[in-house]
Design a protein around this motif. Structure first.
Motif, PDB file in Angstrom:
ATOM      1  N   ALA A  46     -33.741  10.703 -17.541  1.00 27.75           N
ATOM      2  CA  ALA A  46     -33.578   9.722 -16.468  1.00 27.75           C
ATOM      3  C   ALA A  46     -34.562   8.570 -16.617  1.00 27.75           C
ATOM      4  N   LEU A  49     -30.814   9.053 -11.062  1.00 33.83           N
ATOM      5  CA  LEU A  49     -30.416   9.791 -12.254  1.00 33.83           C
ATOM      6  C   LEU A  49     -31.043  11.184 -12.287  1.00 33.83           C
ATOM      7  N   GLU A  50     -32.278  11.301 -11.813  1.00 35.80           N
ATOM      8  CA  GLU A  50     -32.921  12.618 -11.739  1.00 35.80           C
ATOM      9  C   GLU A  50     -32.137  13.546 -10.818  1.00 35.80           C
ATOM     10  N   ALA A  79     -23.983   7.755 -14.265  1.00 34.86           N
ATOM     11  CA  ALA A  79     -25.145   6.912 -14.571  1.00 34.86           C
ATOM     12  C   ALA A  79     -24.748   5.443 -14.643  1.00 34.86           C
ATOM     13  N   LEU A 124     -28.786  14.493 -12.520  1.00 32.28           N
ATOM     14  CA  LEU A 124     -29.006  15.472 -13.591  1.00 32.28           C
ATOM     15  C   LEU A 124     -29.411  16.832 -13.041  1.00 32.28           C
ATOM     16  N   PHE A 136     -22.116  12.932 -16.391  1.00 33.52           N
ATOM     17  CA  PHE A 136     -23.378  12.231 -16.134  1.00 33.52           C
ATOM     18  C   PHE A 136     -23.311  10.783 -16.603  1.00 33.52           C
ATOM     19  N   THR A 137     -22.774  10.540 -17.794  1.00 35.65           N
ATOM     20  CA  THR A 137     -22.751   9.166 -18.301  1.00 35.65           C
ATOM     21  C   THR A 137     -21.912   8.254 -17.406  1.00 35.65           C
ATOM     22  N   ALA A 178     -33.427   4.700 -17.384  1.00 34.03           N
ATOM     23  CA  ALA A 178     -33.743   3.676 -16.374  1.00 34.03           C
ATOM     24  C   ALA A 178     -34.629   2.573 -16.954  1.00 34.03           C
ATOM     25  N   LEU A 215     -33.184   3.647  -9.857  1.00 31.56           N
ATOM     26  CA  LEU A 215     -32.241   4.219 -10.820  1.00 31.56           C
ATOM     27  C   LEU A 215     -32.767   5.537 -11.371  1.00 31.56           C
ATOM     28  N   ARG A 216     -34.036   5.575 -11.731  1.00 31.14           N
ATOM     29  CA  ARG A 216     -34.619   6.818 -12.244  1.00 31.14           C
ATOM     30  C   ARG A 216     -34.477   7.947 -11.221  1.00 31.14           C
TER      31      ARG A 216
END
Length: 163
Positions: free
Chosen positions: A41, A153-154, A111, A157, A107-108, A45, A149-150
Motif C-alpha cells: 500500500a 489501500l491498507e 486500488a 488489502l 485489489f488492482t 501510494a 490512499l495508503r
C-alpha cells in the motif's frame, strides 16, 4: 481525448514497470502478511503521488476522456489498460501470494478506483484551500493524497487478505 487516453495507457505502463523494482526493494518475503500488505500500500501510494500527470489522466478517464472517441480507440485503450492491470495484479500476487489470483486482481481494480477518487478530492482549488485555512473545523476534509490512499489501500488489502 484519444491522444490523452493513449498517454494515459503509456504512463500506466511506465508506472507498473517502475513499480516492480520498488516493490521488490521494499518487501521482504519473510515478513508477515500484515507487514507486506502495508508495504504494498505504501509503495503504490507514494509512487502514484510522484506521478501527478498519471493521476490526472486516470481521474478523467471515465468522466471526460472516454467521451467523443471512436469504438476502435476505446478498444485499443481498454486492451492496453487490461494488460497493465494484469501486470499490476501479477506484481501484487508475487509479493502477497496469500491473496490468490482473483483477490489480487480485485485489489488492482479497487486500488485504481480509490486512487482516482482520492486524487480528485485531494486536488482542491485555491478557494477551498483558503476555506480550510480560515476555518479549523474544516480541517478533517482536507486530504493528503498519499496518506489517504495508503490508508485506504491498507484497509482493502487487510480485508482481502482475511477473506
Amino acid at each position: 481525448e484519444a491522444v490523452l487516453l493513449e498517454l494515459c495507457a503509456e504512463a500506466l505502463a511506465e508506472w507498473v514497470a517502475e513499480l516492480e523494482p520498488a516493490l521488490a526493494h521494499a518487501i521482504d518475503p519473510a515478513d508477515p502478511v500484515t507487514v507486506r500488505t502495508d508495504r504494498v500500500a505504501d509503495v503504490i501510494a507514494a509512487s502514484l503521488a510522484a506521478r501527478p500527470t498519471l493521476c490526472d489522466l486516470m481521474s478523467t478517464q471515465a468522466t471526460v476522456l472516454e467521451h467523443n472517441i471512436s469504438t476502435e480507440t476505446v478498444l485499443r485503450y481498454k486492451r492496453a489498460s487490461i494488460a497493465n492491470v494484469e501486470r499490476l495484479a501479477a506484481l501484487v500476487l508475487l509479493h502477497l501470494p496469500e491473496l490468490g489470483k482473483e483477490r489480487a486482481a480485485r485489489f488492482t481494480t479497487l486500488a485504481a478506483l480509490m486512487a482516482t477518487a482520492v486524487w480528485t478530492h485531494a486536488q482542491v482549488p485555491p478557494a477551498v484551500v483558503a476555506a480550510y485555512e480560515s476555518d479549523a473545523s474544516l480541517g478533517g476534509y482536507r486530504l493528503d493524497f498519499t496518506t489517504a490512499l495508503r490508508d485506504a489501500l491498507e484497509v482493502i488489502l487487510a480485508g482481502l487478505a482475511h477473506q
